[in-house]
Every structure is written in structure tokens, then in C-alpha cells.
Design a protein around this motif. Structure first.
Motif, PDB file in Angstrom:
ATOM      1  N   ALA A 271      31.237  21.232  24.752  1.00 57.60           N
ATOM      2  CA  ALA A 271      30.074  21.406  25.633  1.00 57.60           C
ATOM      3  C   ALA A 271      30.541  21.516  27.094  1.00 57.60           C
ATOM      4  CB  ALA A 271      29.119  20.238  25.460  1.00 57.60           C
ATOM      5  N   PHE A 272      31.505  20.671  27.476  1.00 60.24           N
ATOM      6  CA  PHE A 272      32.082  20.700  28.824  1.00 60.24           C
ATOM      7  C   PHE A 272      32.670  22.093  29.106  1.00 60.24           C
ATOM      8  CE2 PHE A 272      36.016  20.308  31.299  1.00 60.24           C
ATOM      9  CZ  PHE A 272      35.638  19.553  32.406  1.00 60.24           C
ATOM     10  N   HIS A 273      33.373  22.617  28.087  1.00 60.62           N
ATOM     11  CA  HIS A 273      34.061  23.900  28.233  1.00 60.62           C
ATOM     12  C   HIS A 273      33.096  25.067  28.489  1.00 60.62           C
ATOM     13  CE1 HIS A 273      37.314  26.753  27.722  1.00 60.62           C
ATOM     14  NE2 HIS A 273      36.556  27.450  26.893  1.00 60.62           N
ATOM     15  N   LYS A 274      31.907  25.013  27.882  1.00 61.73           N
ATOM     16  CA  LYS A 274      30.956  26.123  28.070  1.00 61.73           C
ATOM     17  C   LYS A 274      30.657  26.314  29.554  1.00 61.73           C
ATOM     18  CE  LYS A 274      28.577  25.770  23.646  1.00 61.73           C
ATOM     19  NZ  LYS A 274      27.382  25.322  22.911  1.00 61.73           N
ATOM     20  N   ILE A 275      30.546  25.197  30.280  1.00 61.77           N
ATOM     21  CA  ILE A 275      30.229  25.277  31.715  1.00 61.77           C
ATOM     22  C   ILE A 275      31.463  25.770  32.485  1.00 61.77           C
ATOM     23  CG2 ILE A 275      29.536  23.891  33.721  1.00 61.77           C
ATOM     24  CD1 ILE A 275      28.213  22.009  31.525  1.00 61.77           C
ATOM     25  N   VAL A 276      32.611  25.157  32.189  1.00 65.32           N
ATOM     26  CA  VAL A 276      33.859  25.542  32.866  1.00 65.32           C
ATOM     27  C   VAL A 276      34.139  27.031  32.639  1.00 65.32           C
ATOM     28  CG1 VAL A 276      36.357  25.106  32.890  1.00 65.32           C
ATOM     29  CG2 VAL A 276      34.790  23.222  32.516  1.00 65.32           C
ATOM     30  N   TRP A 277      33.861  27.479  31.411  1.00 65.42           N
ATOM     31  CA  TRP A 277      34.186  28.853  31.045  1.00 65.42           C
ATOM     32  C   TRP A 277      33.387  29.868  31.872  1.00 65.42           C
ATOM     33  CZ3 TRP A 277      38.079  31.033  28.759  1.00 65.42           C
ATOM     34  CH2 TRP A 277      37.988  32.389  28.470  1.00 65.42           C
ATOM     35  N   ASP A 278      32.073  29.660  31.949  1.00 61.63           N
ATOM     36  CA  ASP A 278      31.243  30.635  32.668  1.00 61.63           C
ATOM     37  C   ASP A 278      31.694  30.766  34.121  1.00 61.63           C
ATOM     38  OD1 ASP A 278      29.852  31.307  30.476  1.00 61.63           O
ATOM     39  OD2 ASP A 278      28.153  29.971  30.851  1.00 61.63           O
ATOM     40  N   GLU A 279      32.021  29.624  34.723  1.00 57.30           N
ATOM     41  CA  GLU A 279      32.482  29.667  36.119  1.00 57.30           C
ATOM     42  C   GLU A 279      33.813  30.423  36.216  1.00 57.30           C
ATOM     43  OE1 GLU A 279      32.736  25.537  37.036  1.00 57.30           O
ATOM     44  OE2 GLU A 279      30.553  25.308  37.218  1.00 57.30           O
ATOM     45  N   ALA A 280      34.703  30.159  35.239  1.00 55.54           N
ATOM     46  CA  ALA A 280      36.034  30.790  35.258  1.00 55.54           C
ATOM     47  C   ALA A 280      35.940  32.306  35.120  1.00 55.54           C
ATOM     48  CB  ALA A 280      36.904  30.214  34.153  1.00 55.54           C
ATOM     49  N   ILE A 281      34.995  32.771  34.298  1.00 58.40           N
ATOM     50  CA  ILE A 281      34.854  34.222  34.102  1.00 58.40           C
ATOM     51  C   ILE A 281      34.385  34.885  35.401  1.00 58.40           C
ATOM     52  CG2 ILE A 281      33.450  36.002  32.920  1.00 58.40           C
ATOM     53  CD1 ILE A 281      35.779  34.903  31.252  1.00 58.40           C
ATOM     54  N   GLN A 282      33.416  34.261  36.058  1.00 58.10           N
ATOM     55  CA  GLN A 282      32.929  34.832  37.324  1.00 58.10           C
ATOM     56  C   GLN A 282      34.063  34.934  38.338  1.00 58.10           C
ATOM     57  OE1 GLN A 282      30.249  36.421  37.229  1.00 58.10           O
ATOM     58  NE2 GLN A 282      29.874  35.487  35.234  1.00 58.10           N
ATOM     59  N   LYS A 283      34.865  33.877  38.377  1.00 56.55           N
ATOM     60  CA  LYS A 283      35.985  33.852  39.331  1.00 56.55           C
ATOM     61  C   LYS A 283      37.046  34.901  38.949  1.00 56.55           C
ATOM     62  CE  LYS A 283      39.173  30.679  41.652  1.00 56.55           C
ATOM     63  NZ  LYS A 283      40.121  31.731  41.842  1.00 56.55           N
ATOM     64  N   ALA A 284      37.312  35.017  37.641  1.00 56.10           N
ATOM     65  CA  ALA A 284      38.330  35.986  37.197  1.00 56.10           C
ATOM     66  C   ALA A 284      37.911  37.407  37.571  1.00 56.10           C
ATOM     67  CB  ALA A 284      38.549  35.865  35.684  1.00 56.10           C
ATOM     68  N   ILE A 285      36.630  37.733  37.406  1.00 57.45           N
ATOM     69  CA  ILE A 285      36.153  39.084  37.737  1.00 57.45           C
ATOM     70  C   ILE A 285      36.342  39.343  39.244  1.00 57.45           C
ATOM     71  CG2 ILE A 285      34.110  40.593  37.850  1.00 57.45           C
ATOM     72  CD1 ILE A 285      33.098  39.131  35.288  1.00 57.45           C
ATOM     73  N   LYS A 286      35.935  38.359  40.039  1.00 62.22           N
ATOM     74  CA  LYS A 286      36.052  38.502  41.500  1.00 62.22           C
ATOM     75  C   LYS A 286      37.529  38.686  41.905  1.00 62.22           C
ATOM     76  CE  LYS A 286      34.771  35.893  45.613  1.00 62.22           C
ATOM     77  NZ  LYS A 286      36.054  35.245  45.933  1.00 62.22           N
ATOM     78  N   ASP A 287      38.393  37.819  41.377  1.00 66.75           N
ATOM     79  CA  ASP A 287      39.817  37.886  41.744  1.00 66.75           C
ATOM     80  C   ASP A 287      40.459  39.196  41.267  1.00 66.75           C
ATOM     81  OD1 ASP A 287      39.438  35.414  42.766  1.00 66.75           O
ATOM     82  OD2 ASP A 287      40.639  34.330  41.283  1.00 66.75           O
ATOM     83  N   ALA A 288      40.076  39.627  40.059  1.00 69.03           N
ATOM     84  CA  ALA A 288      40.662  40.861  39.518  1.00 69.03           C
ATOM     85  C   ALA A 288      40.243  42.063  40.365  1.00 69.03           C
ATOM     86  CB  ALA A 288      40.253  41.051  38.064  1.00 69.03           C
ATOM     87  N   LYS A 289      38.970  42.071  40.794  1.00 70.32           N
ATOM     88  CA  LYS A 289      38.498  43.185  41.648  1.00 70.32           C
ATOM     89  C   LYS A 289      39.304  43.222  42.932  1.00 70.32           C
ATOM     90  CE  LYS A 289      33.796  43.882  40.029  1.00 70.32           C
ATOM     91  NZ  LYS A 289      32.411  43.456  40.138  1.00 70.32           N
ATOM     92  N   GLU A 290      39.552  42.044  43.481  1.00 67.59           N
ATOM     93  CA  GLU A 290      40.354  41.988  44.731  1.00 67.59           C
ATOM     94  C   GLU A 290      41.764  42.517  44.513  1.00 67.59           C
ATOM     95  OE1 GLU A 290      39.992  37.949  46.108  1.00 67.59           O
ATOM     96  OE2 GLU A 290      37.881  38.289  46.611  1.00 67.59           O
ATOM     97  N   LYS A 291      42.237  42.407  43.270  1.00 66.86           N
ATOM     98  CA  LYS A 291      43.604  42.906  42.988  1.00 66.86           C
ATOM     99  C   LYS A 291      43.588  44.368  42.539  1.00 66.86           C
ATOM    100  CE  LYS A 291      46.151  38.722  42.241  1.00 66.86           C
ATOM    101  NZ  LYS A 291      45.532  37.522  41.697  1.00 66.86           N
ATOM    102  N   GLY A 292      42.418  44.998  42.634  1.00 64.79           N
ATOM    103  CA  GLY A 292      42.348  46.430  42.360  1.00 64.79           C
ATOM    104  C   GLY A 292      41.987  46.825  40.943  1.00 64.79           C
ATOM    105  N   VAL A 293      41.461  45.875  40.158  1.00 61.95           N
ATOM    106  CA  VAL A 293      41.042  46.242  38.797  1.00 61.95           C
ATOM    107  C   VAL A 293      39.625  46.825  38.857  1.00 61.95           C
ATOM    108  CG1 VAL A 293      40.596  45.389  36.447  1.00 61.95           C
ATOM    109  CG2 VAL A 293      42.458  44.383  37.804  1.00 61.95           C
ATOM    110  N   THR A 294      39.419  47.946  38.154  1.00 65.86           N
ATOM    111  CA  THR A 294      38.096  48.571  38.097  1.00 65.86           C
ATOM    112  C   THR A 294      37.429  48.208  36.771  1.00 65.86           C
ATOM    113  OG1 THR A 294      38.913  50.420  39.375  1.00 65.86           O
ATOM    114  CG2 THR A 294      36.881  50.805  38.144  1.00 65.86           C
ATOM    115  N   PHE A 295      36.168  47.791  36.815  1.00 70.79           N
ATOM    116  CA  PHE A 295      35.430  47.416  35.607  1.00 70.79           C
ATOM    117  C   PHE A 295      34.438  48.520  35.258  1.00 70.79           C
ATOM    118  CE2 PHE A 295      37.126  43.533  37.267  1.00 70.79           C
ATOM    119  CZ  PHE A 295      37.337  42.709  36.171  1.00 70.79           C
TER     120      PHE A 295
END
Ligand code: GCU
Length: 335
Positions: A271-295
Motif C-alpha cells: 500500500a505504501f508503494h502505490k503512493i511512492v510509485w505514482d510520485e516516482a513516475i511523475q518525477k521520472a517523466i519530468k527528469d527524462a524530458k529534461e534529458k531530451g526524451v520525447t514521449f
């Protein structure tokens, strides 16, 4: 080579076990330390949830059970740590359900593309008795499942080509997990599947051994794949959970109270992980975009159509047929 590596690990662990025995002798005689292996870094969300699991186990057993984490694949690939869990050299491991497929057919279900309609459907199944039942199917081969951790939705990513249609996979070497179902999926979609363990993907992509891979967004950032792969396409073809497995031999040595404590800790860390996970995905998308990844977001229908033969097969196979039907029945039921 692999065998030698495995033997070295087993020997190293035995030395470790001996030294932990002497700790036990000098400290609390009844305290047990469980060794937990996984292949992600200490910054990855799953590591944070496993730290939470360890904390909960210790709290709930008044310190009689401690959990020591071995991250970064330091005890081997997922396949190797499953084997070590079977023999009892490792007590607990977090592995992808895909890696469990070659140990028990029933786990192949989780690599079936488009088995789950969406995240709600996936949670409904994973939080139901279906998953609990599946966790017990491997006790005779040395381990049981304790719980699962969300590992997101898997999508294609390549060095430079957007995957907007299965035709775009033609001629591309795509890394898949060592899973017969994942291999079949890529073949049906028209690509060339290249199974390998997770730790090898970055170098394989960088050196051109593979053209791309498929995974959740944290692979781009926590595992640095986004340094090489610049196109990430939301085919959303599979939702493969991570499974927390435990050596059955070790499990049987525990008291009923300890078993109860570990089960509760596993469930609460999920249950703890579900919350941590959603936040991590949002951060990963933001960081990846900054590194030049196109979605990009392709139409999923042609991908679904391509893998229909796998659904036909899974609905009829003896090991998966009933579970397949039960899982699909949960697709349209809201809680
Ligand atoms: C996910 C999963 C890992 C797995 C990896 C892979 O990241 O959480 O456990 O090893 O996929 O693609 O192999």
C-alpha cells in the motif's frame, strides 16, 4: 560461467550466514536476520518500499526478525536470486513476475500483453484472492509469494524511432525480459525479441546490440536508459507486477505470529508503494524530458490486435485458463 558465479555467491552467503550466527550468539539468541535481494538502486521507489517492509517486520516482531537489504543486483540477476531463494541461500527476493515464468507457468499470465484493461483493473486483481492463490502455487519448488509491488505500465523505447504502430517494430531488436510470453509478444508485433537480464540493457543499447527495450518510465532515469533512448512510446502493452518471494524452508521455520507479522508487513508495504510509485513516475517523466526524451502516444488497437493469438492461447492453457477467465471477469467490475 553462470554456475561458477552462483557457487561463488552461495559460498559468500554461507560465510555471511556463519558470521551472522556469531552475531546472534553474542546478541539476542532468538533474533533472525532475513536476507532480501533485489536488482534496483537505493534511489528506486521499490527500494524505498522494501526499506518500509524491513522496518514494519522489525516493529511487528519486536525486533525478533530483522531484514537486511542487498540492492543493485549484487547477489545476482533475478533468475539467480530466485534460484538462491529456492535453495534457502537467500530468504526473500523482489523479482519481476516475468522472471518467475520459467519457474512456474502460471506466472506467464502477468506478461500477457493487454491482460489488464487499466491500472484499476490491475489493482483489483492483485489485491484479490486470485493473487493470493497464485503466491502459493510454488511452495513445492521452494518459495512462496508474500505480496506485490506496482512496477508500472510497460512501454516501448528506442534510441531514435517512435513506435506508433506494430509495423514500426519491424527489423528492430527489442530487449525483453527472459520470458517466453514476452518473446512471443514481440514476434507477433513484428519485432526481433532479444531476451537479456535487466542489468545488461544499458550497455546493449549503447553498443547497438539492441535497438530498444520496453519498461516503465523509471528505467529512463533510475537506470539511465534515457541517456541512450530518446523516444518513449505509450503502447501500454503490459502491466507486470514485482513479486516479493520468500524461501519456503525459511517460512516454515517461523512461528505463526512471525508469519502473520511478515504477511502484514508485506501487505502494508504494498500500500505504501502505490503512493511512492505514482510520485516516482511523475518525477521520472519530468527528469527524462529534461534529458531530451520525447514521449508519444500511439493508438493501442493495432498492438492489441497483433497479440490476440496469445489471448486465445492463455484462455485455453491448463495452467492459466481459469485464472485468465477470473482476471478478465474483474475487468468491468468496479469496487
Ligand atoms: C522492471 C521490474 C524489474 C525488472 C525489470 C526488467 O523494472 O521492476 O524487477 O528486472 O523491469 O525489465 O527486467
Amino acid at each position: 560461467m553462470k554456475k561458477i558465479f552462483l557457487n561463488i555467491i552461495v559460498c559468500a552467503l554461507l560465510v555471511g550466514i556463519l558470521s551472522s550466527c556469531s552475531n546472534t550468539a553474542s546478541g539476542d539468541e532468538n533474533s533472525v536476520t532475513l536476507r532480501l535481494a533485489h536488482n534496483q538502486s537505493e534511489t528506486h521507489p521499490v527500494h524505498k518500499s522494501l526499506v518500509e517492509f524491513a522496518k514494519l517486520v522489525e516493529e511487528k516482531t519486536d525486533g525478533s526478525i530483522k531484514v537486511q537489504l542487498y540492492p543493485n543486483g549484487q547477489l545476482g540477476s533475478e533468475r539467480e536470486v530466485i534460484e538462491l531463494t529456492q535453495t534457502g541461500a537467500i530468504d526473500v527476493a523482489k523479482v519481476s513476475a516475468s522472471a518467475l515464468e520459467s519457474f512456474n507457468d502460471v506466472y506467464s499470465l502477468f506478461s500477457l500483453p493487454y491482460l489488464f484493461d487499466n491500472k484499476d483493473h490491475y489493482y483489483r486483481v492483485m489485491d484479490s484472492d486470485i493473487a493470493q492463490d497464485i503466491y502459493q502455487t510454488t511452495d513445492k519448488i521452494g518459495f512462496i509469494g508474500l505480496s506485490y509491488y506496482d512496477s508500472g505500465i510497460r512501454n516501448f523505447y528506442t534510441k531514435d524511432k517512435q513506435i506508433m504502430h506494430p509495423d514500426d517494430l519491424k527489423g528492430l531488436k527489442i530487449r525483453v525480459q527472459p520470458s517466453a510470453t514476452a518473446i512471443e509478444m514481440i514476434k507477433l508485433m513484428g519485432g526481433a525479441p532479444t531476451p537479456m537480464s535487466f542489468g545488461e540493457v544499458y550497455t546493449a543499447m549503447q553498443s547497438g546490440v539492441i535497438d530498444g527495450s520496453e519498461n516503465n518510465e523509471t528505467a529512463l532515469t533510475d537506470n539511465n536508459h534515457g541517456e541512450v533512448a530518446k523516444q518513449y512510446s505509450y503502447s501500454e502493452h503490459s502491466i507486470v507486477p514485482d513479486i516479493l518471494i520468500m524461501s519456503n524452508e525459511k517460512w516454515q521455520e517461523l512461528t505463526e505470529e512471525q508469519k502473520q507479522a511478515i504477511s502484514e508487513a508485506a501487505k502494508e508495504s504494498t500500500a505504501f508503494h502505490k503512493i511512492v510509485w505514482d510520485e516516482a513516475i511523475q518525477k521520472a517523466i519530468k527528469d527524462a524530458k529534461e534529458k531530451g526524451v520525447t514521449f508519444s502516444t500511439p493508438d493501442k488497437e493495432p498492438f492489441k490486435k497483433a497479440v490476440q493469438p496469445l489471448h486465445d492461447k492463455f484462455s485455453e492453457m491448463e495452467s492459466t485458463g481459469n485464472y485468465y477467465k477470473e482476471i478478465r471477469e474483474l475487468a468491468n467490475q468496479n469496487e
